[in-house]
Enzyme design. Structure first.
Site, PDB file in Angstrom:
ATOM      1  N   SER A  14     -12.009 -47.400  61.874  1.00  0.00           N
ATOM      2  CA  SER A  14     -12.041 -45.992  62.261  1.00  0.00           C
ATOM      3  C   SER A  14     -10.759 -45.339  61.768  1.00  0.00           C
ATOM      4  O   SER A  14      -9.730 -46.010  61.596  1.00  0.00           O
ATOM      5  CB  SER A  14     -12.130 -45.844  63.781  1.00  0.00           C
ATOM      6  OG  SER A  14     -11.946 -44.496  64.173  1.00  0.00           O
ATOM      7  N   TYR A  30      -8.942 -46.932  72.513  1.00  0.00           N
ATOM      8  CA  TYR A  30      -9.877 -47.019  71.390  1.00  0.00           C
ATOM      9  C   TYR A  30      -9.116 -47.252  70.087  1.00  0.00           C
ATOM     10  O   TYR A  30      -9.470 -48.132  69.293  1.00  0.00           O
ATOM     11  CB  TYR A  30     -10.727 -45.758  71.287  1.00  0.00           C
ATOM     12  CG  TYR A  30     -11.616 -45.755  70.066  1.00  0.00           C
ATOM     13  CD1 TYR A  30     -12.702 -46.618  69.984  1.00  0.00           C
ATOM     14  CD2 TYR A  30     -11.355 -44.915  68.988  1.00  0.00           C
ATOM     15  CE1 TYR A  30     -13.509 -46.654  68.853  1.00  0.00           C
ATOM     16  CE2 TYR A  30     -12.161 -44.936  67.852  1.00  0.00           C
ATOM     17  CZ  TYR A  30     -13.232 -45.799  67.793  1.00  0.00           C
ATOM     18  OH  TYR A  30     -14.027 -45.824  66.665  1.00  0.00           O
TER      19      TYR A  30
END
Length: 247
Positions: free
Chosen positions: A142, A155
């Protein structure tokens, strides 16, 4: 994409989002896809749709937080097709929250899915690929694994871990065994991931992200580009982001 045809590709997290779209796209390109997730109804639906278009797809219900489940997924694939060419570690969660709301349960869920799930996949497939002297491991990272934003704390930590895992794989198994290790890092993608966020304090962050989000198909094409490489070529990192995303 001649190198995709007939490749046996295992995809975790394939019942929705990037994993689902990638499964459909790779099947269209001639890959034999083995899709895995916890939702059997959804997996069955995807396989039926791929098969109706003359694609090759099977499924295995899998909880990537359970090491034995992931081992069984790879064993199932080898029994079905004889080998695994590519593993796409796509299972994960994106649960944004502010630190001061201490959503420990959600932190643990992300660590289990995003990090442990990826590690279990690698552990299950690596001995097989080493024995064959080739294979691809594609980890879905990501942009949050390269830059930390508000509400991204845990995250981002899990995706920084994916970056470290992938770089370490390259140093230890690519040169020695010829196994390709790649990371595809998407930016903001139009999926239903925001529906899982429970922290109302990150609503403003989510709204800004929705405004620039792009379709999952763009990520699937990037993944396919990596899968399409011959065994002597390795694509290391691919970033796929909205033009207007700040990071």
């Amino acid at each position: 994409m001649s190198n995709i045809k007939d490749k046996v590709v295992v995809i975790t997290g394939a019942s929705s989002g990037i994993g689902e779209n990638a499964a459909r796209y790779l099947a269209e390109q001639g890959a034999k896809v083995v899709i895995a997730a916890r939702s059997e109804d959804k997996l069955q639906e995807i396989v039926e749709e791929i098969s109706s278009k003359n694609g090759s797809a099977v499924y295995k219900v899998t909880d990537v937080t359970d090491e034995k489940n992931v081992d069984a997924l790879i064993d199932f694939t080898i029994e079905k097709f004889g080998h695994v060419d590519t593993l796409i570690n796509g299972a994960g969660q994106m649960l944004f929250s502010m630190w001061d709301n201490t959503k420990v349960d959600e932190w643990e869920n992300m660590i289990d899915l995003n990090v442990k799930g990826t590690l279990y996949g690698i552990a299950a497939v690596l001995p097989h690929m080493i024995e064959r002297g080739k294979g691809q491991i594609i980890n879905i990272g990501s942009i949050a694994g390269h830059a930390v934003g508000e509400g991204h704390g845990v995250y981002s930590s899990t995706k920084y871990a994916i970056k470290a895992i992938t770089e370490s794989l390259r140093k230890e198994v690519s040169v020695k065994y010829g196994i390709q290790a790649a990371m595809v890092s998407p930016g903001v993608i139009s999926t239903n991931w925001q529906d899982s966020v429970t922290d109302k304090d990150v609503k403003g962050v989510l709204n800004k992200m929705k405004d620039v989000a792009i379709d999952t198909s763009h990520v699937s094409k990037a993944i396919a580009f990596v899968v399409d490489q011959p065994s002597d070529v390795m694509i290391n990192d691919v970033f796929v982001t909205p033009t207007r995303q700040e990071w």
